[in-house]
Design an enzyme around this catalytic site. Structure first.
Site, mmCIF file in Angstrom:
data_model
loop_
_atom_site.group_PDB
_atom_site.id
_atom_site.type_symbol
_atom_site.label_atom_id
_atom_site.label_comp_id
_atom_site.label_asym_id
_atom_site.label_seq_id
_atom_site.Cartn_x
_atom_site.Cartn_y
_atom_site.Cartn_z
ATOM 1 N N HIS A 72 0.830 -1.054 -0.066
ATOM 2 C CA HIS A 72 -0.057 0.061 -0.127
ATOM 3 C C HIS A 72 0.672 1.395 -0.082
ATOM 4 C CE1 HIS A 72 -3.940 -1.740 1.618
ATOM 5 N NE2 HIS A 72 -3.591 -2.625 0.537
ATOM 6 N N TYR A 199 -9.070 5.456 7.735
ATOM 7 C CA TYR A 199 -9.378 5.882 9.327
ATOM 8 C C TYR A 199 -10.316 6.808 9.248
ATOM 9 C CZ TYR A 199 -5.047 3.559 10.484
ATOM 10 O OH TYR A 199 -4.127 2.441 10.769
ATOM 11 N N PRO A 292 -3.684 -0.006 18.742
ATOM 12 C CA PRO A 292 -3.378 -0.443 17.453
ATOM 13 C C PRO A 292 -3.532 0.730 16.426
ATOM 14 C CG PRO A 292 -5.494 -1.244 17.961
ATOM 15 C CD PRO A 292 -4.807 -0.496 19.410
ATOM 16 N N LYS A 296 1.720 -0.111 15.063
ATOM 17 C CA LYS A 296 3.020 -0.161 15.573
ATOM 18 C C LYS A 296 3.375 -1.552 16.370
ATOM 19 C CE LYS A 296 4.522 3.033 13.694
ATOM 20 N NZ LYS A 296 4.051 2.660 12.415
ATOM 21 N N TYR A 382 4.147 6.449 10.153
ATOM 22 C CA TYR A 382 3.223 5.386 9.996
ATOM 23 C C TYR A 382 4.198 4.368 8.980
ATOM 24 C CZ TYR A 382 -1.019 2.707 8.889
ATOM 25 O OH TYR A 382 -1.970 2.037 8.842
#
Length: 389
Positions: A72, A199, A292, A296, A382
């Site tokens: 991704h 998100y 979560p 990580k 990220y």
């Protein structure tokens, strides 16, 4: 029994450590309280950072990841009536991979079996002894009911938050934040309705659309702590997901499917320091837990093990203690960076019911989505900082 490194825990941290140690010429024995089938089937993290993928590939564990994983470029940030794509590759040159922890575990089990790794599953009464001495040892009862003693030069605690290793570090400093909400997660036999993770901030609560494969979706809802996963019907789950993820917005549709697994995960941050006591070294969830939201947990465990394997090879094989002496400080630098990022993502996206908080969150989301500096900061964290950070 005698080995150079006794590893407590046969999850990804423990098996990856044994794999990296073996590559460096150091022997290990792994003990695990659960069965091999249970450990292999645990549903956990699904996102691998760029650095984690590089490490797995360099260790000869990347073949199936590259063939079956899904690379991704970024994620979507969403709030009502708006959805914005953050392209990590454009921003930082680093991507992430969707490849579930269960798949990483399968690869590790296969590799360690092929190498003849000694692993004792379904043990009980695990006790770490004399960890401050030069001759630490582990006692346990094997699955046949026989008492066993495993002598080692070093013990590595990779046994998670409920294993005995964490408690074997006396007078440790602990830091904890318990969040006032949980994640209600489902697995569904339905193709993902999105090409990359969504998100979503929503007044009803946070939602996340993730995936495990081309035919399996992983989705989450923010719920109050103590929620019973059986208290929601399938229709209620899909209705809430559709509302929070923006079904119908700009023609986008959420496709429901058969729910095959449901669970509620409390959200908390936990850090214990130091990550070493005598000849006991902690890695992964034995030393730290993150919510979560920032993806990580597994990546931190991989980073710990990358540092620890080098330190133990130098300590055991070359009698050089410098990396081992600096392990805890080196690992904690990254631990706290990831703990902060996970906290930041969590507090930016989860609603509290306070209108003031909601306006601050929306302001922050707009800034991240519209500012290259803001988007780059999220992308850098990220997609993952270098393991040597």
């Amino acid at each position: 029994m005698r080995t150079q490194v006794a590893i407590i825990g046969a999850g990804p941290a423990g098996l990856l450590l044994s794999h990296l140690l073996a590559a460096g010429g150091v022997d290990s024995v792994v003990v695990e309280t659960r069965s091999e089938e249970y450990v292999a089937a645990r549903i956990r993290a699904g996102i691998l950072e760029h650095s984690s993928v590089e490490l797995l590939e360099s260790a000869g564990l990347g073949t199936r990841l590259r063939a079956e994983g899904d690379e991704h470029r970024g994620i979507y940030l969403q709030w009502p009536h708006e959805r914005h794509h953050l392209d990590f590759v454009d921003l930082t040159g680093r991507s992430v991979w969707v490849y579930g922890q269960t798949e990483v575990q399968k690869d590790l089990i296969a590799a360690r079996k092929a190498a003849g790794q000694e692993i004792h599953y379904e043990v009980s009464d695990v006790v770490l002894n004399e960890v401050e001495s030069e001759r630490p040892y582990v006692t346990f009862t094997d699955k046949s009911g026989n008492k066993q003693r495993l002598d080692a030069s070093v013990i590595a605690g990779c046994d998670g938050s409920f294993g005995p290793s964490r408690a074997a570090v006396p007078a440790a400093q602990t830091y904890e934040r318990v969040y006032p909400y949980s994640w209600f997660g489902i697995l569904a036999d339905v193709a993902p309705s999105t090409d990359e993770l969504i998100y979503a901030w929503h007044p009803d609560g946070f939602a996340l659309h993730s995936m495990r494969s081309a035919t399996v979706s992983r989705l989450y809802l923010q719920v109050p702590n103590g929620t019973d996963p059986q208290s929601w019907s399938d229709d209620q789950i899909w209705d809430a997901l559709a509302t929070r993820l923006g079904h119908g917005q700009d023609g986008w549709k959420l496709n429901p499917g058969k729910i095959t697994d449901r669970s509620v995960l409390p959200m908390r941050s936990y850090v214990q320091t130091p990550m070493r006591h005598g000849n006991l070294f902690l890695a992964g969830d034995a030393a730290h837990i993150v919510p979560p939201t920032g993806a990580k947990g597994l990546n931190l465990a991989i980073a710990d093990v990358a540092l620890l394997s080098k330190a133990l090879i130098a300590r055991v094989k070359e009698n050089d203690p410098r990396l081992a002496d600096g392990y805890s400080d080196a690992a904690q630098r990254r631990v706290w960076r990831c703990t902060h990022f996970s906290w930041w993502m969590t507090t930016m996206l989860h609603t509290s019911g306070d209108p003031f908080d909601a306006e601050l969150q929306l302001s922050q989301l707009r800034w991240v989505a519209s500012s290259q500096a803001g988007a780059t900061g999220l992308a850098e964290n990220y997609a993952g900082l270098p393991i040597s950070y």
